[in-house]
Enzyme design. Sequence first.
Site, PDB file in Angstrom:
ATOM      1  CB  SER A  55      16.040   5.421  11.001  1.00 47.95           C
ATOM      2  OG  SER A  55      16.090   4.888   9.690  1.00 47.95           O
ATOM      3  CE1 TYR A  88      12.054   1.928  12.305  1.00 48.13           C
ATOM      4  CE2 TYR A  88      12.640   2.994  10.228  1.00 48.13           C
ATOM      5  CZ  TYR A  88      13.012   2.351  11.395  1.00 48.13           C
ATOM      6  OH  TYR A  88      14.350   2.146  11.667  1.00 48.13           O
TER       7      TYR A  88
END
Length: 263
Positions: free
Chosen positions: A141, A155
């Site tokens: 990401s 995350y």
Amino acid sequence: MGKLTGKTALITGALQGIGEGIARTFARHGANLILLDISPEIEKLADELCGRGHRCTAVVADVRDPASVAAAIKRAKEKEGRIDILVNNAGVCRLGSFLDMSDDDRDFHIDINIKGVWNVTKAVLPEMIARKDGRIVMMSSVTGDMVADPGETAYALTKAAIVGLTKSLAVEYAQSGIRVNAICPGYVRTPMAESIARQSNPEDPESVLTEMAKAIPMRRLADPLEVGELAAFLASDESSYLTGTQNVIDGGSTLPETVSVGI
């Protein structure tokens, strides 16, 4: 002939979102598919793709459990024969401030986003090494290694780790014919993005998605199929000299210094 014709791809977290987009794109490019997900609903997607003339096998497994992964891959290989491409897509994101986040929530991210990738890769890699040919696509990401949002510490931690794993594997197995590359998406219109929006503003989650889009130079979220096309490129011979790379697909969201200054 499609760029993935004759290749068999294992895609984790394939039921929805980016995983589903990759599955549909790979099918269009001619790949045989092994769709792995924790939900038995993955059978429905496999049946749909088979009904459209694609070769597709669904397997249910929990990527956190090495034994579950090994059993699922064994079943899939009995039907498909081998795995040429691995897409480590399965992942989760729960919002929570660093000080308030429980150890269980922290470990939930680590167990799926890091250990899950580790488990599946370790199960698939030996066969690729034996053939001296394999392509591994990691789903990282922009969050973690490049940018960060409040409430996404766990995350971000895990997605930054995937970049390190990608580079390490790429170096370690380059001479074994294995290419390993990471995709770093920005916001994509997926159930995960919608969940983040609901967690951010339970009363009006759509407004969160609208604000996300406003902060992106291209003024929209990505479609999962667009990420699928990038994954197909990295899994194909078109990217034959790429390994250890981070491939950002974010509509330019990591480019501006600020959204409040400029013309």
